[in-house]
Design a protein around this motif. Structure first.
Motif, PDB file in Angstrom:
ATOM      1  N   ASP A  18      11.987  -0.534  -2.729  1.00  0.00           N
ATOM      2  CA  ASP A  18      11.048   0.058  -3.605  1.00  0.00           C
ATOM      3  C   ASP A  18       9.823  -0.972  -3.749  1.00  0.00           C
ATOM      4  OD1 ASP A  18      12.774   2.014  -4.043  1.00  0.00           O
ATOM      5  OD2 ASP A  18      12.982   1.487  -6.201  1.00  0.00           O
ATOM      6  N   LEU A  19      10.322  -2.349  -3.547  1.00  0.00           N
ATOM      7  CA  LEU A  19       9.161  -3.347  -3.499  1.00  0.00           C
ATOM      8  C   LEU A  19       8.442  -3.188  -2.101  1.00  0.00           C
ATOM      9  CD1 LEU A  19       7.927  -5.818  -4.506  1.00  0.00           C
ATOM     10  CD2 LEU A  19       9.906  -7.268  -3.227  1.00  0.00           C
ATOM     11  N   ALA A  20       9.146  -2.810  -1.053  1.00  0.00           N
ATOM     12  CA  ALA A  20       8.300  -2.717   0.249  1.00  0.00           C
ATOM     13  C   ALA A  20       7.514  -1.413   0.084  1.00  0.00           C
ATOM     14  CB  ALA A  20       9.359  -2.366   1.233  1.00  0.00           C
ATOM     15  N   PHE A  21       7.836  -0.318  -0.651  1.00  0.00           N
ATOM     16  CA  PHE A  21       7.020   1.008  -0.909  1.00  0.00           C
ATOM     17  C   PHE A  21       5.500   0.250  -1.733  1.00  0.00           C
ATOM     18  CE2 PHE A  21       5.622   4.550  -3.594  1.00  0.00           C
ATOM     19  CZ  PHE A  21       5.247   5.187  -2.654  1.00  0.00           C
ATOM     20  N   PHE A  22       5.881  -0.384  -2.797  1.00  0.00           N
ATOM     21  CA  PHE A  22       4.558  -0.961  -3.539  1.00  0.00           C
ATOM     22  C   PHE A  22       3.622  -1.921  -2.454  1.00  0.00           C
ATOM     23  CE2 PHE A  22       7.683  -1.301  -7.259  1.00  0.00           C
ATOM     24  CZ  PHE A  22       7.970  -0.036  -7.309  1.00  0.00           C
ATOM     25  N   TYR A  23       4.429  -2.730  -2.087  1.00  0.00           N
ATOM     26  CA  TYR A  23       3.471  -3.502  -0.921  1.00  0.00           C
ATOM     27  C   TYR A  23       2.659  -2.485  -0.016  1.00  0.00           C
ATOM     28  CZ  TYR A  23       4.984  -8.010  -2.531  1.00  0.00           C
ATOM     29  OH  TYR A  23       5.312  -9.239  -3.282  1.00  0.00           O
ATOM     30  N   PHE A  24       3.468  -1.533   0.780  1.00  0.00           N
ATOM     31  CA  PHE A  24       2.787  -0.787   1.372  1.00  0.00           C
ATOM     32  C   PHE A  24       1.523  -0.026   0.978  1.00  0.00           C
ATOM     33  CE2 PHE A  24       2.526   3.053   4.209  1.00  0.00           C
ATOM     34  CZ  PHE A  24       2.519   2.404   5.454  1.00  0.00           C
ATOM     35  N   SER A  25       2.020   0.532  -0.257  1.00  0.00           N
ATOM     36  CA  SER A  25       0.872   1.159  -0.825  1.00  0.00           C
ATOM     37  C   SER A  25      -0.283   0.322  -1.311  1.00  0.00           C
ATOM     38  CB  SER A  25       1.521   1.950  -2.133  1.00  0.00           C
ATOM     39  OG  SER A  25       2.563   2.911  -1.815  1.00  0.00           O
ATOM     40  N   LEU A  26      -0.237  -0.736  -1.452  1.00  0.00           N
ATOM     41  CA  LEU A  26      -1.428  -1.817  -1.690  1.00  0.00           C
ATOM     42  C   LEU A  26      -1.787  -2.332  -0.510  1.00  0.00           C
ATOM     43  CD1 LEU A  26       0.022  -3.566  -4.852  1.00  0.00           C
ATOM     44  CD2 LEU A  26      -1.584  -1.709  -4.677  1.00  0.00           C
ATOM     45  N   ARG A  27      -1.077  -1.620   0.913  1.00  0.00           N
ATOM     46  CA  ARG A  27      -1.901  -2.190   2.258  1.00  0.00           C
ATOM     47  C   ARG A  27      -1.353  -3.630   2.459  1.00  0.00           C
ATOM     48  NH1 ARG A  27      -7.768   0.727   2.900  1.00  0.00           N
ATOM     49  NH2 ARG A  27      -6.652   3.008   2.242  1.00  0.00           N
ATOM     50  N   ASP A  28      -0.203  -4.359   1.714  1.00  0.00           N
ATOM     51  CA  ASP A  28       0.149  -5.471   2.293  1.00  0.00           C
ATOM     52  C   ASP A  28       1.319  -5.531   3.169  1.00  0.00           C
ATOM     53  OD1 ASP A  28       1.298  -7.968   2.395  1.00  0.00           O
ATOM     54  OD2 ASP A  28       1.402  -8.540   0.354  1.00  0.00           O
ATOM     55  N   VAL A  29       0.726  -5.151   4.634  1.00  0.00           N
ATOM     56  CA  VAL A  29       1.593  -4.684   5.642  1.00  0.00           C
ATOM     57  C   VAL A  29       2.692  -5.855   5.832  1.00  0.00           C
ATOM     58  CG1 VAL A  29       2.041  -4.039   8.053  1.00  0.00           C
ATOM     59  CG2 VAL A  29       0.074  -3.045   6.759  1.00  0.00           C
ATOM     60  N   ALA A  30       2.640  -7.153   6.019  1.00  0.00           N
ATOM     61  CA  ALA A  30       3.348  -8.117   6.223  1.00  0.00           C
ATOM     62  C   ALA A  30       4.804  -8.085   5.426  1.00  0.00           C
ATOM     63  CB  ALA A  30       2.698  -9.425   6.143  1.00  0.00           C
ATOM     64  N   ASN A  31       4.280  -8.127   3.823  1.00  0.00           N
ATOM     65  CA  ASN A  31       5.338  -7.981   2.989  1.00  0.00           C
ATOM     66  C   ASN A  31       6.062  -6.804   2.921  1.00  0.00           C
ATOM     67  OD1 ASN A  31       5.573 -10.431   1.502  1.00  0.00           O
ATOM     68  ND2 ASN A  31       3.566 -10.175   0.638  1.00  0.00           N
ATOM     69  N   ALA A  32       5.465  -5.709   3.098  1.00  0.00           N
ATOM     70  CA  ALA A  32       6.121  -4.044   3.144  1.00  0.00           C
ATOM     71  C   ALA A  32       6.990  -4.327   4.235  1.00  0.00           C
ATOM     72  CB  ALA A  32       5.048  -3.225   3.409  1.00  0.00           C
ATOM     73  N   ARG A  33       6.525  -4.884   5.486  1.00  0.00           N
ATOM     74  CA  ARG A  33       7.677  -4.637   6.691  1.00  0.00           C
ATOM     75  C   ARG A  33       8.718  -5.674   6.232  1.00  0.00           C
ATOM     76  NH1 ARG A  33       6.112  -5.557  13.168  1.00  0.00           N
ATOM     77  NH2 ARG A  33       8.191  -5.258  13.731  1.00  0.00           N
ATOM     78  N   LYS A  34       8.461  -6.786   5.795  1.00  0.00           N
ATOM     79  CA  LYS A  34       9.660  -7.652   5.482  1.00  0.00           C
ATOM     80  C   LYS A  34      10.841  -6.932   4.601  1.00  0.00           C
ATOM     81  CE  LYS A  34       9.076 -10.788   2.409  1.00  0.00           C
ATOM     82  NZ  LYS A  34       8.584 -12.180   1.778  1.00  0.00           N
ATOM     83  N   HIS A  35      10.361  -6.246   3.630  1.00  0.00           N
ATOM     84  CA  HIS A  35      11.299  -5.551   2.713  1.00  0.00           C
ATOM     85  C   HIS A  35      11.894  -4.570   3.238  1.00  0.00           C
ATOM     86  CE1 HIS A  35      10.880  -8.847  -0.489  1.00  0.00           C
ATOM     87  NE2 HIS A  35       9.619  -8.664  -0.239  1.00  0.00           N
ATOM     88  N   TYR A  36      10.869  -3.898   3.803  1.00  0.00           N
ATOM     89  CA  TYR A  36      11.744  -2.482   4.575  1.00  0.00           C
ATOM     90  C   TYR A  36      12.640  -2.953   5.569  1.00  0.00           C
ATOM     91  CZ  TYR A  36       8.514   1.231   2.949  1.00  0.00           C
ATOM     92  OH  TYR A  36       8.021   2.300   2.302  1.00  0.00           O
TER      93      TYR A  36
END
Length: 638
Positions: free
Chosen positions: A68-86
């Motif tokens: 879910d944290l990855a989804f939040f980051y991805f929606s905010l276009r923070d790709v680096a953090n989204a990728r880490k958590h996905y």
């Protein structure tokens, strides 16, 4: 607003439908996780992210929190953090259908880095989770990733020799230089250069074996940006992009195309190309044909196939640009096409696209023009010219041997740097029909004065005019392109002068070359004469071949434009055969030309046919080539 509502509904759906707790996760971490989801549902994303990070600080293996944290980051276009958590979520719960969004995002992240095997694995994981219809866009994306990965993995097994070399530092002296364009003689390159926020058009010359320092073309420069440009083969016509106008340079759309002409060393005041080219939409990235009579460009106007499509226009017989037409399928796709380049042969179009089979992002393609003007199927230029990066702005020399392009990277501060490169074209993708150039000057044979003349190149088999250029009014210079695969008539015309007739047989393959050819013109005065090099007869006969029509019609037009003159048509042979037979054949051939002219409406009283047999050779009859030169038809002013 629609995106925000969709995002909120997605969060609520996650809260309602997904398993929230795990027996192995502490209650404190679960509480923080729950509060984070509720904060997201209230669109308090900072609190949502903060709570999820705290939950993971307590329970690093909390897969749902990672997801879910990855989804939040991805929606905010923070790709680096989204990728880490996905990635963490997928590693913790592989093959769990509840983690399907993680798989498709990881597939997307990996393919944008050229990690095709990883992308393939995660895309298949996503599809195997049997995602619901609400994931239709991601389902389509997964299928595209699988298709692309399969193609790229196979293509990379057959790499071509590709060794790009940056142009000298004297050329790449700006932070960004891109979209090069090249004259047919390879002596002048035009490109767009950026200093700060300002774009200008630069020229750099190749002299004494080296590229010189680039200079801004001042006549085209303004305080606003001048963008992507294209130059004709002879360097006399320039088209470029401008998006902001002024009182002297009106821009009617988002960006318009402008045209300028060069005489001597000076460019004319740029002119908007008008409503047949420009619209209220965005027009840019022009590509001129060798003779400057066709233009290909990019526009996002309505009536196309995708958002950015390739359009084209050509000049009519009066020299006016005709209404633009969309190139249509199979070239244009629902995705973007950009950076067209029409080769000097007029038959091979290169372009960049996101919509065709490739390696992801923008790949380079070529497509061949077929008979009757239709286009074949675009072909990917292959690996490693194409890879997972974006590839755009390619130009190929007339001989098809060398390519130039701009390569973009980001520095440590993520600022864009663009550099011009050159490379040898791999044999596997060499163009089918390369081109030579003929260059020189046109001048008055009596005075030596340079002349501005019209030069036409015609395919004598089809009687189709292939190219029309003009020699420079100040220095008489001209450049014209000859493409393999045809037999050409070259006619040089100037009012008050006999037209010049030259012949080039390019039907057989030959090594590419540059031909230097100055062209003297004879004034229309009594006694002036010229050889008609494109009149052909059946062997040993006076029957005219059909490919003579181009020359004969040119002579008809000359007689119609000069109604007061009378001419002699003289027939000549080589020394093979008897004097009597040669005299008779030369008279019959001269008579056949006169008959054609009279049937076309030229008065018999203006025409005389004389056969000279073998009595007036222009060269010694000591070789097949020389004998061919002696077999000729001339016309002379009486």
């Amino acid at each position: 607003m629609k995106k925000s509502i969709f995002f909120l509904l997605t969060i609520i759906s996650l809260i309602q439908t997904q398993n929230l707790f795990s027996q192995k996760i502490s209650k404190k971490a679960q509480k923080l996780y729950q509060e984070g989801r509720e904060a997201a549902g209230s669109r308090n994303f900072n609190k949502a992210i903060n709570n999820m990070e705290k939950a993971l600080g307590i329970a690093p293996n909390y897969a749902e929190a990672h997801r879910d944290l990855a989804f939040f980051y991805f929606s905010l276009r923070d790709v680096a953090n989204a990728r880490k958590h996905y990635q963490a979520a997928a590693d913790l719960k592989p093959s769990d259908k509840a983690f399907a969004p993680a798989y498709i995002r990881l597939a997307e992240f990996n393919i944008t880095e050229g990690k095709y095997n990883e992308a393939l694995k995660y895309a298949k994981e996503f599809l195997s989770s049997n995602p619901s219809a609400r994931y239709v866009n991601d389902i389509n994306l997964a299928n595209k990733i699988i298709e692309t990965s399969d193609y790229a993995i196979e293509a990379m097994k057959k790499p071509m020799k590709f060794e790009p070399v940056p142009l000298p530092a004297s050329v790449n002296k700006l932070r960004q230089q891109y979209f090069p364009s090249l004259t047919a003689d390879k002596e002048t390159m035009i490109f767009t250069g950026r200093t700060g926020d300002n774009e200008d058009i630069y020229q750099v010359n190749f002299e004494n074996g080296n590229w010189q320092d680039p200079t801004i073309i001042e006549e085209l420069s303004s305080k606003f940006n001048e963008g992507t440009c294209s130059i004709s083969a002879d360097g006399k016509t320039m088209i470029f992009t401008a998006c902001v106008g002024n009182s002297d340079r009106k821009v009617y759309g988002a960006c318009d195309l402008f045209i300028s002409y060069k005489t001597g060393d000076t460019w004319s005041t740029p002119e908007n190309m008008g409503s047949n080219i420009n619209t209220k939409a965005w027009e840019s990235q022009p590509a001129l044909s060798a003779d400057g009579r066709e233009i290909y460009f990019i526009s996002d106007r309505g009536g196309g196939i995708g958002q950015n499509d390739i359009w084209m226009s050509k000049k009519d017989k009066e020299g006016n640009w005709m209404p633009s037409v969309n190139l249509g399928k199979p070239i244009n796709t629902p995705l973007n096409e950009v950076s067209p380049f029409i080769h000097a042969n007029g038959k091979t179009l290169f372009f960049s696209s996101r919509g065709h089979e490739g390696f992801w992002g923008y790949d380079l393609y070529r497509v061949e023009k077929e008979e009757k003007g239709s286009w074949g199927k675009p072909e990917n230029l292959g690996y490693p010219i194409n890879d997972y990066h974006d590839q755009v702005s390619l130009v190929i020399t007339a001989d098809g041997k060398k390519g130039y392009y701009s390569h973009e990277v980001r520095d440590e501060r993520q600022q864009l740097i663009s550099t011009l490169f050159a490379f040898d074209i791999p044999e596997e993708i060499r163009i089918k029909e390369s081109s030579d150039i003929v260059k020189g000057k046109v001048y008055d044979v009596k005075t030596g004065e340079v002349l501005d003349a019209k030069i036409e190149l015609t395919d004598i088999e089809s009687n189709e005019v292939i190219s029309i250029v003009n020699s420079d009014a100040e220095n008489g210079s001209y450049v014209i392109v000859l493409t393999a695969g045809a037999e050409y008539a070259l006619h040089v015309n100037k009012n008050g002068y006999l037209y010049k007739s030259l012949s080039f047989d390019y039907k057989a393959e030959k090594e590419s070359q540059e031909i230097s050819l100055d062209i003297p013109l004879e004034p229309v005065v009594v006694g002036s004469k010229v050889t008609l090099n494109n009149i052909f007869f059946e062997f040993g006969s006076y029957s005219l071949l059909s490919k003579s029509k181009t020359e004969l019609d040119k002579l008809v037009n000359f007689m119609q434009d000069n109604k007061d003159i009378k001419i002699e048509i003289g027939g000549h042979t080589d020394d093979v055969g008897s004097d009597t037979a040669n005299q008779e054949l030369s008279q019959q051939r001269a008579g056949a030309v006169v008959n054609y002219l009279t049937e076309a409406g030229v008065s018999k009283e203006r025409l005389t046919a004389i056969g000279y047999g073998e009595t007036q050779p222009v060269v010694a009859n000591d070789s097949d080539e020389n004998r061919a030169s002696n077999r000729r038809i001339e016309f002379k002013i009486l």
